[in-house]
Structure formats: structure tokens, C-alpha cells
Motif scaffolding. Structure first.
Motif, short mmCIF file in Angstrom:
data_model
loop_
_atom_site.label_atom_id
_atom_site.label_comp_id
_atom_site.label_asym_id
_atom_site.label_seq_id
_atom_site.Cartn_x
_atom_site.Cartn_y
_atom_site.Cartn_z
N HIS A 79 0.89 -1.17 0.06
CA HIS A 79 -0.07 -0.09 -0.10
C HIS A 79 0.70 1.11 -0.03
N VAL A 80 2.09 1.28 -0.83
CA VAL A 80 2.63 2.43 -0.89
C VAL A 80 2.32 2.79 -2.27
N ASP A 81 2.06 4.36 -2.38
CA ASP A 81 1.60 4.91 -3.56
C ASP A 81 3.09 5.33 -4.42
N LEU A 82 3.37 4.48 -5.02
CA LEU A 82 4.57 4.53 -5.87
C LEU A 82 4.29 5.46 -7.23
N ARG A 83 4.81 6.43 -7.45
CA ARG A 83 4.55 7.15 -8.64
C ARG A 83 6.02 7.32 -9.38
N THR A 84 6.34 6.65 -10.40
CA THR A 84 7.48 6.71 -11.23
C THR A 84 7.26 7.82 -12.51
N GLY A 85 8.45 8.27 -13.10
CA GLY A 85 8.34 9.45 -13.87
C GLY A 85 7.53 10.81 -13.29
N SER A 86 7.75 10.87 -12.07
CA SER A 86 7.02 11.73 -11.43
C SER A 86 8.17 12.91 -10.42
N ALA A 87 8.66 13.86 -11.37
CA ALA A 87 9.63 14.73 -10.70
C ALA A 87 8.88 15.74 -9.84
N VAL A 88 9.33 16.12 -8.81
CA VAL A 88 8.53 17.28 -7.90
C VAL A 88 9.04 18.49 -8.58
N THR A 89 8.02 19.48 -8.67
CA THR A 89 8.45 20.57 -9.26
C THR A 89 8.47 21.92 -8.28
N SER A 90 7.87 21.72 -7.02
CA SER A 90 8.18 22.56 -6.00
C SER A 90 7.70 21.95 -4.62
N LEU A 91 8.35 22.65 -3.60
CA LEU A 91 7.95 22.27 -2.27
C LEU A 91 7.69 23.42 -1.48
N ASP A 92 6.39 23.26 -0.68
CA ASP A 92 5.92 24.37 0.16
C ASP A 92 6.20 23.95 1.70
N LEU A 93 7.11 24.29 2.38
CA LEU A 93 7.36 24.08 3.76
C LEU A 93 5.84 24.54 4.71
N ASP A 94 5.59 25.86 4.32
CA ASP A 94 4.69 26.33 5.33
C ASP A 94 3.29 25.52 5.00
N GLY A 95 3.13 25.31 3.57
CA GLY A 95 1.96 24.56 3.60
C GLY A 95 2.01 23.04 3.72
N ARG A 96 2.99 22.67 3.88
CA ARG A 96 3.32 21.17 3.93
C ARG A 96 2.89 20.41 2.60
N LYS A 97 3.12 20.93 1.54
CA LYS A 97 2.89 20.16 0.36
C LYS A 97 3.87 20.24 -0.77
N VAL A 98 3.57 19.22 -1.32
CA VAL A 98 4.64 19.53 -2.87
C VAL A 98 3.87 19.25 -4.14
N SER A 99 4.40 19.81 -4.89
CA SER A 99 3.77 19.85 -6.26
C SER A 99 4.21 18.91 -7.49
N VAL A 100 3.52 18.02 -8.00
CA VAL A 100 4.04 17.12 -8.95
C VAL A 100 2.96 16.81 -10.09
N GLY A 101 3.33 16.82 -11.20
CA GLY A 101 2.35 16.65 -12.30
C GLY A 101 1.16 17.32 -12.36
N GLY A 102 1.16 18.61 -11.81
CA GLY A 102 0.08 19.44 -11.71
C GLY A 102 -0.79 19.28 -10.50
N GLU A 103 -0.38 18.44 -9.53
CA GLU A 103 -1.28 17.94 -8.29
C GLU A 103 -0.49 18.34 -7.14
N GLU A 104 -1.31 18.75 -6.10
CA GLU A 104 -0.46 19.11 -4.67
C GLU A 104 -0.88 17.93 -3.88
N LEU A 105 0.41 17.41 -3.29
CA LEU A 105 0.12 16.49 -2.32
C LEU A 105 0.59 17.03 -0.74
N HIS A 106 -0.22 16.91 0.19
CA HIS A 106 0.03 17.30 1.43
C HIS A 106 0.74 16.17 2.18
N TYR A 107 1.57 16.63 3.08
CA TYR A 107 2.49 15.66 3.90
C TYR A 107 2.45 16.22 5.23
N ASP A 108 2.58 15.07 6.17
CA ASP A 108 2.91 15.31 7.77
C ASP A 108 4.19 15.21 8.04
#
Length: 400
Positions: free
Chosen positions: A70-99
Motif C-alpha cells: 500500500h505504497v503509492d509509488l509514482r514513477t516518472g514523477s519529478a517534484v516541481t516545487s516544495l512548500d514548507l509552510d503549507g506542507r505540500k509538494v507539487s508534482v504533475g500538476g497535483e499538490e500532495l500534502h504531507y505530515d
């Protein structure tokens, strides 16, 4: 809790494996820029390049394993930006939130602009594709720029494939910074003994390419007409994403003894991590397979609440022709005061201890496969008279 891992290499793969092994059941997303699941890189300059290992043997796990875990493995997915304050990364036009976020973006080969601009066929070795392409081109006349570990492994593979090989190195000896002038000549002799034209204290002065021909002029006045140029002059950590986001970087992403960045929810491991090593007493960034594995596992436990420092010493191995070697520790900026060489019954050097002041800082063996545990025990310890006496067997020096 949601954990995102940026970097689909060995550190990232071992981190997600350890997270599940530790009983973490929440979401994990593993983002890799390459089109493959995470894989090991040492075979790319060893078994795969030599044709002894199949390319599929390098993968840490097959793609199905990540699904089963149950690991969401995304290959060919370079992260384009990282928002430390918002705790999110941008990849493929999508924003993923992290803890919790792990930065394991690795490193990239250092380039040689004069060769890149020339139009000559030049290869750098980092990916599976690089290794397979290089393997297919190891014929004719091969010029290797750089006599570090990768450069020498490529040179050995090229000679074993029947190519004529010239190696150019700016230092006075191959691996000089790692082995020092007492031990580095062993590798110069090894390659010259296998027919490599090893040109030391020499650099590439100019590269001309045209009409299907490449001419390389070296600083010693020698000219080479290679069919292929392979550049192996080190690697640079991939810190652009981290630096742009505001993480502290200096020859890598700065992390504390436990692999945490100054941001409490962000961690770094592997080639990109500049680690405050508690045993060595200084910062160190290590680009070796063993470190990526062990830091990946360690940082997973830290993300889950452990406060234990990462204390493992750097380890490296190489296979060149019929020589096998393992090396543990590091010489560091202060260097060393002496090298103790123990020899086997044939009188050939078999184990080495580098000593600085009153500590053993590094150890190595050549084809003495029972020695590695003794070397691990010795490195970092106080240097005794037994350590310094080459007539005392290594096992006795360590146990005493």
C-alpha cells in the motif's frame, strides 16, 4: 499521518520498506523522477556493465511489492516545487500534502562542459539506461576522464570488453584523496598492468569533433582519438528543490545527527544528506550504496519518533578485474598520520589501517573477505600499539 518521500532511489525505497516493517499503516507516497521503481546503482558500473548481471536484478522490489505494501509509488514523477509552510509538494500538476517529508533526491554526475559542447559522443553513468548504452559502446578506443571509483570500474569493464582505454586524471595518482600516496599506487599498477594508458597529473585541454572523428588534446601534449568519451569526475547533490523551498543546504541538505533538517517535519537521507556525524565529529555527505540503505532505514524510524543518531561509518566496495576491495571509514579533512599495511603469506598487501593522531579513521582490505568485520571494529577506535604493528594479525589487534 501522511508521509511523502521525494526520490525513488535506494534511500527512499529502504525508508518506505522500514516504515511498513515498523508497523506504520498510514499513507506513504514515493515519488521518483525516473521511469523505474527504485534500484541499486553499484551494479551499473559492475555486474550490469560487465554483462554478469541482468538489468532486472538491480531493482529493490518489483512494482507489485509497492502495491502489496500500500505504497503509492509514482514513477516518472519529478517534484516541481516544495512548500514548507503549507506542507505540500507539487508534482504533475497535483499538490500532495504531507505530515512528514523525506528528501532523498540523490545526486547527479558532475559535467565537463568542454566535452559536452564539443559534439563528441560523451556518456555519464548514473541510470540503468546509461549503463546499458555504455555497455553497448565499450569497443574501439575509449577515453575515461576521471580516475575515481566509477572511472576505474568503467576502465576495467572496457578493457575486459577488449577496448583500448586511456584514463585521464588531474591528481598525481588515482583515488589519491581516498587512499593517500602510500596505497593509491596499487590501483595505478593494477590498471597499467591490464593495459590501460593511465595519464596522471593531466587534464583535458581541448576537444574537437567533426566528420565523425573526435580529437582530444591533453595537457601533457598527448592526443587521443576516442570513439567514446566517458566522464566520471564525481557527483553533485540534487539540492535545487530543497534550496528553493528554504531548507538549509551546503554540499547537500543539512541534517542533524538523526537525519532531521531544521524543519521539524522534513528529513533527508542518502546522497543528498549532509549529515552531522556523531562518531566522526564532523559533517559528511556519502554517496555510497551502504549509506543509502542504512540511512533510509534509520530515517524511517526517526520519522516515527525515534531520536537515535545515525552512527554507521561509510562503507564502499569495488570489483576491478580480479581485484575485490572493501573500505570502511573516511580520511576526512585532517587526513592521517600513518598507514599500517598487513600482508598475506605471499607478501601481497591485504589489509590497511589509516591512523590519525590516536584514532583509526579508515580501513580497507584487498581480497581478504574475512577482514571486513575486524576493520569495522577497528575504525573509530583508539589506535593501539597492536593496531600499529603489522606483525600482529588484524584479528588479534582488534580483539586486544
Amino acid at each position: 499521518m501522511n508521509i511523502v518521500v521525494i526520490g525513488g532511489g535506494l534511500a527512499g525505497a529502504n525508508a518506505v520498506e522500514e516504515l511498513r516493517a515498523q508497523g506504520y499503516t498510514d499513507d506513504i507516497t514515493l515519488l521518483g523522477a525516473e521511469p523505474h521503481p527504485p534500484y541499486e546503482r553499484p551494479p551499473l558500473s559492475k555486474g550490469v556493465l560487465l554483462g554478469n548481471d541482468e538489468p532486472d536484478s538491480v531493482f529493490v522490489h518489483d512494482a507489485q511489492w509497492y502495491g502489496d505494501q500500500h505504497v503509492d509509488l509514482r514513477t516518472g514523477s519529478a517534484v516541481t516545487s516544495l512548500d514548507l509552510d503549507g506542507r505540500k509538494v507539487s508534482v504533475g500538476g497535483e499538490e500532495l500534502h504531507y505530515d512528514r517529508l523525506l528528501v532523498a533526491t540523490g545526486a547527479q554526475p558532475r559535467h565537463l562542459p568542454a566535452v559536452d559542447r564539443s559534439g563528441a559522443e560523451v556518456l555519464y553513468l548514473r541510470t540503468i539506461e546509461d549503463s546499458l548504452l555504455l555497455k553497448s559502446r565499450l569497443s574501439g578506443n575509449v577515453l575515461v576522464v576521471g580516475a575515481g571509483w566509477v572511472g576505474l570500474e568503467v576502465a576495467a569493464a572496457a578493457r575486459l570488453a577488449g577496448a583500448e582505454v586511456t584514463v585521464v586524471e588531474t591528481a598525481e595518482l588515482p583515488l589519491l584523496g581516498v587512499l593517500g600516496p602510500e596505497v593509491a599506487p596499487l590501483f595505478a599498477e593494477l590498471h597499467r598492468g591490464h593495459g590501460v594508458d593511465l595519464r596522471l597529473s593531466t587534464s583535458v585541454e581541448s576537444v574537437e569533433h567533426g566528420a565523425g572523428r573526435t580529437r582530444v588534446r591533453l595537457s601533457d601534449g598527448h592526443e587521443v582519438d576516442p570513439d567514446l568519451v566517458v566522464v566520471g569526475i564525481g557527483a553533485v547533490p540534487s539540492v535545487e528543490l530543497a534550496a528553493t523551498a528554504g531548507l538549509e543546504v551546503d554540499n547537500g541538505v543539512l541534517v542533524d545527527a538523526a537525519l532531521r533538517t531544521a524543519n521539524q517535519d522534513v528529513f533527508a537521507a542518502g546522497d543528498v544528506a549532509n549529515h552531522d556525524h556523531p562518531v566522526l565529529g564532523r559533517r559528511i555527505r556519502v554517496e555510497h550504496w551502504d549509506t543509502a540503505i542504512n540511512q533510509g532505514k534509520h530515517v524511517a524510524r526517526v520519522m516515527l519518533g525515534s531520536d537515535e543518531p545515525y552512527t554507521a561509518l561509510p562503507y564502499f566496495f569495488t570489483d576491478q578485474y580480479d581485484l575485490g576491495m572493501e573500505y570502511v571509514g573516511t580520511l576526512g579533512p585532517e587526513g592521517y598520520d600513518e598507514v599500517v599495511v598487513r600482508r598475506n603469506d605471499d607478501g601481497k598487501p591485504s589489509t590497511f589501517l589509516w591512523i590519525q593522531a590516536d584514532r583509526v579513521v579508515a580501513g580497507m582490505h584487498i581480497d581478504d573477505w574475512d577482514a571486513i568485520d575486524h576493520l569495522r571494529s577497528a575504525v573509530g577506535s583508539k589506535a593501539t600499539a597492536a593496531h600499529r604493528d603489522p606483525d600482529v594479525p588484524l584479528a588479534d589487534a582488534v580483539s586486544g
